[in-house]
Design an enzyme around this catalytic site. Structure first.
Site, short mmCIF file in Angstrom:
data_model
loop_
_atom_site.label_atom_id
_atom_site.label_comp_id
_atom_site.label_asym_id
_atom_site.label_seq_id
_atom_site.Cartn_x
_atom_site.Cartn_y
_atom_site.Cartn_z
N ASN A 154 0.80 -1.23 0.00
CA ASN A 154 0.00 0.00 0.00
C ASN A 154 0.84 1.28 0.00
OD1 ASN A 154 0.70 -0.85 2.64
ND2 ASN A 154 -0.87 0.44 3.54
N GLU A 253 4.22 -4.26 12.42
CA GLU A 253 3.23 -3.20 12.26
C GLU A 253 2.10 -3.79 11.46
OE1 GLU A 253 0.96 -0.77 10.68
OE2 GLU A 253 2.64 0.20 9.63
N CYS A 287 -2.89 1.48 6.68
CA CYS A 287 -3.10 0.85 7.99
C CYS A 287 -3.67 1.83 9.00
CB CYS A 287 -1.78 0.26 8.50
SG CYS A 287 -0.44 1.47 8.60
#
Length: 490
Positions: A154, A253, A287
């Protein structure tokens, strides 16, 4: 300046070459399905060579003068600044980035690399007092050795460089495995930058393997002392289990289910504008993107109306057009997943107040109203879908915000910063932003999540801690009395 070439090859031991795997991966433009690169994928032998190369080159790299290591990192910054337009074009074509998102990503990449350039000069030691007379305690900081980095699709360039730059700067060798969908922006361009900057051959390697061929080999390999992973929580949990079993450090993460809490005294227009940015930036494929918007009941109807009205006006479509804000999702599988969650939420009582449409891999904004129990609120959408939830009070809003296994980012809009901070402190999340939206990242600040959103922190001194280790060496300057001293023995 000549554009980078050979962007269809792996980078191992300082050489650009085809992988030894049996498959070829076609990197495509998610907007129009144009084939951009055909990459001969790596196999276990390539991964083994990459790790061995990093290990062999690392000791020499660690012993470089710190000013020289810092200079190479600064050179990398200079190169990226000069190649910004080239990199922006790659991000748009390969990942469907808008011009806005691509430029923000390059800003992040440059910022974290510039911060990492200071790390070689911050590898300081310490002398600590001792309980023992005549003893001097010394604490030395050193690199871990070799670090394995696994990047996502992303924000591919930044979320790789966020680990790669600090790990290299402190003297580690690095092997990077980008997501194959964004192999160029997530890995191969970084290898080109560091090659041009003068990083010694072998210190940094990029491999693009077929996961079906290699299984867990990238993580299980005995050489890396830390695996840094950015991606989904299920995969992160699996990687964490492997690292725990093999006594490796791990930095994770992972996913988020990020709330925006709008209190009854918040400025409604500012809250709506924040919500639009935090939800629809890069099509919601972040995220940190907002997933749930929790609004006090007295502001709820007005918020929904304003949010829907403005969401309708967002330009959606071809990311090559500079005023496009929402482009394609990464692939059709993502769209099918999201449409399934919307259908499930409707069955659970959610109302679709703005129904988007799908054109190829492009999804127009969807806005739903409902409770925190509907599918689109319970699951990370990772797409342009917002669920707006009514809250009875501050306490109810906090309860809803915390009613998730995730805790990455979030935001609170309040009439005063102090009230916003008091609410933010009660939200279990690694990051909360008052009178702003959830998509924030800065190179000097601790970035990371709580609960199922991950382990560890990136940025500034926290990255310095993640990618180094410390050794205690004590020096006894005076003879130390001991029950085994000759004076006590016959």
């Amino acid at each position: 300046m000549k554009a980078y070439e050979n962007l269809e090859k792996n980078y191992i031991s300082g050489e650009w070459r085809n992988g030894n795997g049996t498959t070829t991966y076609e990197v495509t433009n998610p907007y129009n399905d144009e084939v951009l690169q055909k990459i001969k994928m790596a196999n276990k032998e390539d991964i083994d060579e990459a790790y061995n190369s990093a290990q062999q080159a690392q000791k020499e790299w660690e012993n470089y003068n710190p000013f020289e290591r810092s200079s190479i990192m600064e050179k990398a910054v200079e190169i990226m600044e000069g190649r910004r337009e080239e990199f922006v074009e790659h991000l748009i074509r390969e990942g469907g980035s808008s011009h806005l998102k691509a430029n923000v990503e390059i800003d992040f990449v440059i910022a974290i690399t510039r911060e990492a350039a200071s790390f070689p000069l911050r590898m300081t030691g310490e002398i600590v007092p001792s309980l023992v007379p005549g003893k001097e305690n010394r604490i030395y900081r050193s690199p871990l050795g070799v670090v394995g980095v696994i990047g996502p699709f992303n924000f591919p360039m930044y979320l790789a460089m966020r680990s790669v730059a600090p790990a290299l700067a402190v003297g580690n060798g690095v092997v990077l495995k980008p997501d194959e969908q964004t192999a160029v922006t997530g890995g191969l361009l970084l290898a080109k930058v560091f090659e041009e900057a003068g990083l010694p051959k072998g210190v940094f390697n990029v491999v693009i393997p077929n996961i079906e061929d290699i299984g867990d080999a990238f993580v299980e390999h005995p050489i890396p002392r830390l695996i840094s992973f950015t991606g989904s929580t299920p995969v992160g949990r699996h990687i964490g289990e492997i690292c725990g079993r093999n006594i490796k450090k791990v930095a994770l993460e992972l996913g988020g289910n990020n709330p925006l809490v709008v209190l009854e005294d918040a400025d409604l227009d500012k809250a709506v504008n924040s919500a639009l940015f935090g939800k629809f930036m890069h099509n919601g494929q972040i995220c940190m993107a907002l997933n749930r918007i929790i609004v006090h009941k007295d502001k709820y109807n007005a918020f929904v109306d304003k949010f829907v009205e403005k969401a309708k006006k967002i330009k959606v479509g071809d990311p090559r057009e500079e005023d496009t804000l929402i482009g394609p999702l990464i692939n059709r599988k993502a769209i099918d997943r999201i449409l399934g969650q919307i259908e499930e939420a409707q069955k659970q009582g959610a109302e679709v107040v703005l129904e988007g449409k799908v054109e190829g891999n492009v999804m127009h904004p969807y806005v739903l109203t409902g409770t925190n129990d509907v599918a689109t609120a319970q699951n990370e959408m990772f797409g342009p879908v917002a669920t707006i939830i009514s809250a009875e009070s501050d306490e109810d809003a906090i309860k809803i915000a915390n009613d998730t296994p995730f805790g990455l980012s979030g935001a609170v809009h309040a009439g005063s910063p102090e009230r916003g901070v008091e609410v933010a402190k009660q939200i279990t999340s690694g990051m909360v932003h008052v009178n702003d939206q959830s998509v924030n990242d800065e190179p000097l600040i601790a970035f990371g999540g709580e609960k199922d959103s991950g382990l560890g922190r990136f940025g500034g001194q926290w990255s310095l801690e993640e990618f180094t280790t410390v050794q205690w060496i004590s020096v006894q300057t005076e003879e130390r009395e001991s029950p085994f001293h000759t004076n006590y023995l016959e």
